[in-house]
Design an enzyme around this catalytic site. Structure first.
Site, PDB file in Angstrom:
ATOM      1  N   GLU A 277      -2.425   0.209  -4.428  1.00  0.00           N
ATOM      2  CA  GLU A 277      -2.292  -0.965  -3.574  1.00  0.00           C
ATOM      3  C   GLU A 277      -2.561  -2.243  -4.362  1.00  0.00           C
ATOM      4  OE1 GLU A 277      -5.182  -1.791  -0.484  1.00  0.00           O
ATOM      5  OE2 GLU A 277      -6.525  -0.265  -1.310  1.00  0.00           O
TER       6      GLU A 277
ATOM      7  N   ASP B 291       0.857  -1.187   0.000  1.00  0.00           N
ATOM      8  CA  ASP B 291       0.000   0.000   0.000  1.00  0.00           C
ATOM      9  C   ASP B 291       0.893   1.237   0.000  1.00  0.00           C
ATOM     10  OD1 ASP B 291      -2.149   1.670   0.112  1.00  0.00           O
ATOM     11  OD2 ASP B 291      -2.821   1.077   2.108  1.00  0.00           O
TER      12      ASP B 291
END
Length: 366
Positions: free
Chosen positions: A106, A10
């Site tokens: 992500e 992420d």
């Protein structure tokens, strides 16, 4: 597959990090990427310096300005973010072809068997983070675990620039201490009811019977029952194509349509849909409202528009429009759902339309 090795990557405040990278004068400043605080725009993302003031994505830019009057507001450059995202994915594919992008910033990676022949998923996560830092000049956080649910929780645990490894042996202790709001599918309203019922964390959730969870969450009760025990058998899906984005909420107690709590629930659902839409860098042309009544009868109503729905205000506006056209409702409601479809990538949309344009147009049909 047993003994899977899953990484969740992420990016840290992706849009804001790109802007700070490209303009050093913005580094260390409370930066907001989104619309103007003088208009009806919303925050796409913000720097960690801005988050200290309680600013978050999907918040109105007016509210963000009130919380931090000296914040710097910049318009998003989606074409740049898409370009950098593609570079980051090229890094992922150096290690494995089992990459499931969730949005521009992500993705899940299954590195159980990988191109480098490296046995340690932790070493691979470190290498990916270093590659991103050296080549893109921004940071990412990584979570490493044996399934997707816990890997995603781990990546969020030590942001920014974190790396958290949660083994199967350690997972139960980690989950037991986790606030219940961190579990997937638990929104603000549900969290409040759970806390009122003494369910404050993963330990409380794990010690709640499956029967009780299914009464609260219906079909999702089993999923939460498993999550509380660290069970998630979903595979990393590299070919996933998103056709719609939605959220729904089963009320803990049936409510009439004009109850104050139903307004809060619809606010939360629209905000959650907006967050997911922005996360996945999509616009939509159709919005659907779903209502299930106390007698289990379900109705859906949809609006399709000529121009794209792009923010929370528009989602909330059309949800209210749908409610107006349902007519008088005498029965109590047990479930609300809001979803958007007919999706398109943001970077493919050139023309910008404001909420004012939507409200004053006659281009939508019921």
């Amino acid at each position: 597959m047993k003994n899977r090795k899953i990484i969740h990557i992420d990016m840290d405040a992706f849009y804001a990090s790109i802007e700070q990278r490209d303009n050093p004068k913005l580094k260390g400043k409370p930066l907001i990427v989104g619309g103007s605080p003088k208009g009806r725009g919303v925050v796409s993302t913000c720097s960690y310096e801005a988050r200290k003031y309680g600013i978050h994505s999907a918040m109105s830019c007016k509210e963000a300005y009130i919380r931090c009057p000296y914040a710097i507001f910049v318009q998003p450059r989606f074409y740049i973010y898409k370009k950098e995202s593609e570079k980051i994915r090229e890094i992922f594919y150096r290690y494995t072809d089992l990459v499931e992008p969730l949005s521009l910033d992500e993705a899940y990676l299954d590195v159980t068997i990988n191109k480098k022949g490296i046995k340690s998923a932790t070493i691979i996560a470190k290498m990916i983070k270093e590659d991103i830092k050296n080549e893109i000049n921004i940071t990412a956080s990584a979570g490493v675990s044996y399934n997707k649910f816990i890997a995603k929780l781990a990546s969020d645990y030590r942001k920014p620039n974190g790396l958290t490894v949660i083994t199967e042996k350690e997972s139960q202790k980690f989950l037991d201490a986790l606030p219940v709001k961190k579990f997937f599918g638990v929104g603000k309203v549900t969290e409040k009811h759970l806390i009122n019922n003494g369910i404050k964390n993963g330990y409380d959730l794990r010690n709640t019977s499956l029967d009780k969870l299914e009464k609260i969450f219906k079909n999702r009760g089993l999923e939460l029952y498993n999550f509380a025990r660290g069970i998630d058998n979903r595979e990393v899906n590299p070919s996933r194509i998103r056709k719609s984005i939605g959220a729904e909420m089963t009320l803990l107690e049936n409510k009439f349509i004009d109850d104050a709590e139903t307004v809060i629930i619809l606010d939360d659902l629209c905000e959650e849909v907006c967050n997911r839409m922005q996360k996945e860098e999509k616009y939509a042309k159709t919005i659907t409202l779903k209502i299930k009544f106390e007698d289990f009868k379900t109705i859906t109503r949809s609006i399709s528009v000529k121009e794209y729905i792009k923010n929370y205000e528009e989602i909330r506006f059309y949800t209210d429009e749908l409610l107006k056209h349902i007519g008088k409702i005498d029965k109590q409601i047990r479930l609300f759902g809001v979803s958007i479809s007919n999706l398109e990538n943001k970077d493919n949309i050139i023309k910008e339309i404001t909420l004012f344009d939507y409200v004053n147009s006659k281009d939508y049909v019921l």
